[in-house]
Design an enzyme around this catalytic site. Structure first.
Site, PDB file in Angstrom:
ATOM      1  CD  GLU A  22      13.413 132.037 118.399  1.00 33.17           C
ATOM      2  OE1 GLU A  22      14.257 132.887 118.745  1.00 33.17           O
ATOM      3  OE2 GLU A  22      13.704 131.066 117.682  1.00 33.17           O
ATOM      4  CB  SER A  48     -12.326 125.361  57.547  1.00 29.61           C
ATOM      5  OG  SER A  48     -11.938 125.118  56.208  1.00 29.61           O
TER       6      SER A  48
END
Length: 551
Positions: A107, A480
């Site tokens: 770059e 239950s």
């Protein structure tokens, strides 16, 4: 005749005339100098006029980009991530040198030498482009930072002027390392990844500090065109770009010839689309997201909040696997509902492979339950194909769950035949079995009874399949399962398992309850009379009243 005196007196010399070409050249040089001065003045005015309107770049001295919300286990394992931009802010000193060298090589190799605009690079790029060799760009890293942070992507002369002005302003106010740090964290690199730390996770499934030269070169090729050089979707173009960057690193002295040779030969292991390195705690992560959003609103996805839960990563992983295994074991005992879809496969091999890839893209894998397309089916063997072209043979016990689909008289909607989309799983014996995605759901939660801390929570078989959390959103009668709570209270009051309780109708008036009347009943409306406490606990149809009421 001239006299002697006239002969002895010299004549005055005639002035030499300047050649017209020299005069014209002088005028031309003067006009050119004036034109240059006027042009420079105009450029100066043109640059000076928008300068006061430039954005304030001083905020970049304390760079705070958009950071996602991250959810972690108690040990720090990543559970989930929410945000517009997938980013992991990494200080410049923590970015490995191999990554910065790869970026600088491709770059802006003279980044630490120029003042924001690399005039030598601009000239080199212009000559290269005029010579019709490989096109080269002229944007420095500072110019890219100015563009990516403050400007739009439109290509106009006005925007270019603003870009140059912002470049000079950035170079004046920030150090080179500050500019480079912003670039390395801000740049978009595809797959929702912003910055190279997030990209290393997205493409390789590893932290940035662990990448090699070859992997760094692969990542450094992404800023130019994240889609075109995506190593997952465009591996050939990404490879070409990678080799070019390795050569550039060698030319600029960042690596040796031996390192370049080894990097070019290194096999890159990419993270596949469905692969995840995170703990499977999607339901917990979503619970956290909702709680944080209720407090911070839209800032939830940009403030970079890190939330640590009480979840234990190992226990969560065990809970996730146990729940899925239990549901899949239940599913094996159910009737076969048939393939998920049917497609018509072409006769040629290339067309078949393309069709399979396209079809399975619409039927993604569900964890270890993989999607496949049937190539051939018989009573003793079924051959299926996966997206990568791999063919798998399923025989023996692997066909038991789908025997009804292999029968000669099987209905068309469940018949296993060429083009059927099915699910396969690998057995503990490393063989394959054809199965189906379950229709039933389940949930799991484990809490520390001393603190109430959630150690593990799984809200369903698969979060992508259904985001409904069966732990927190599925309201059910306790039935239950609530008995032990009531019976333990009775034991604390002096009751014993042999205490006899009369299982008979009860009624509490409004005066007794302080509200509405209450008449608890057994679910079938029948009563069994006197019974011991242990019998009432074991009997599923007996209500808890035997433990909560006086004998």
């Amino acid at each position: 005749m001239p006299t002697d005196s006239e002969r002895s007196t010299p004549k005055a010399a005639k002035p030499r005339r300047t050649h017209w070409a020299i005069r014209a050249l002088g005028w031309l040089v003067g006009l050119l100098a004036a034109g240059v001065a006027a042009g420079a003045l105009l450029v100066g005015i043109g640059l000076a006029m928008p300068y006061p309107n430039l954005p304030d770049v001083s905020d970049l001295a304390n760079y705070r980009p958009k950071l996602p919300l991250r959810v972690f286990s108690v040990e720090g394992a990543l559970l989930g991530e929410f945000g517009e931009e997938r980013r992991n802010l990494t200080p410049i000193e923590d970015i490995p040198q191999v990554m910065t060298h790869a970026v600088l090589a491709v770059e802006d190799a003279r980044f630490f030498e120029h003042g924001g605009v690399d005039y030598r690079g601009v000239l080199r790029a212009a000559l290269a482009n005029l010579g019709r060799i490989k096109s080269q760009g002229d944007s420095t890293i500072t110019m890219q930072v100015a563009r990516n942070v403050y400007l739009s992507s439109e290509k106009t002369f006005t925007r270019k002027i603003y870009e140059l002005l912002l470049t000079f302003k950035l170079e004046h106010l920030l150090t080179k390392n500050q500019i480079l740090e912003i670039y390395m964290n801000q740049i978009y690199l595809g797959n929702r990844a912003y910055g190279f730390a997030a990209a290393a996770e997205a493409y390789f499934g590893k932290p940035l500090k662990s990448i090699s030269i070859a992997e760094a070169a692969m990542l450094a090729g992404l800023p130019k065109a994240p889609s075109a050089y995506n190593p997952i979707s465009n591996p050939k173009r990404a490879r070409t770009r990678q080799l070019y960057i390795i050569d550039r690193m060698l030319e600029n002295g960042f690596i040796t010839a031996d390192e370049a040779k080894a990097a070019k030969a290194e096999a890159i292991k990419l993270r596949t689309q469905g692969e995840s390195t995170r703990v499977h705690a999607e339901y917990v992560a979503e619970m956290v997201r909702q709680l944080i959003y209720a407090q911070y609103g839209a800032d939830t996805y940009t403030r970079g909040l890190n939330v640590y839960t009480t979840l234990q990563a190992g226990e969560q992983d065990a809970a996730y696997k146990a729940l899925r295994q239990g549901i899949m074991n239940y599913e094996r005992r159910q009737h076969y509902r048939g393939p998920e879809a049917f497609v018509t496969l072409p006769a040629d091999a290339a067309g078949t492979e393309d069709m399979i890839d396209e079809t399975l893209a619409n039927h993604p894998d569900n964890g270890e339950v993989l999607a496949a397309v049937v190539l051939e089916a018989g009573p003793k063997k079924v051959v299926v194909s996966r997206p990568d072209g791999q063919t798998i043979e399923v025989t023996g016990d692997g066909l038991k769950p789908v025997q009804s689909g292999l029968a000669d008289k099987a209905p068309a909607n469940i018949k296993l035949r060429r083009g059927a989309v099915v699910r396969i799983v690998q057995t503990p014996k490393q063989t394959w079995e054809i199965t189906q995605l379950p229709e039933v759901e389940g949930a799991f939660v484990a809490l520390d009874p001393r603190s109430g801390a959630i150690r593990a929570l799984v809200g369903g078989f698969d979060f992508e399949k259904s985001k409904f959390n069966h732990v927190t959103q599925a309201w059910r009668q306790p039935g239950s399962s609530f008995k032990p709570v009531i019976y333990s209270a009775a034991l604390e009051k002096g009751f014993t398992p042999s205490t006899v309780i009369d299982d008979a109708p009860l009624f509490f008036s409004a005066e007794q309850t302080g509200g509405k009347p209450w008449e608890p009943k057994n679910y079938d409306g029948r009563y069994d009379g006197p019974m011991t406490l242990r019998t009432g606990l074991a009997n599923p149809r007996t209500w808890w009243r035997s433990a909560c009421c006086r004998p």
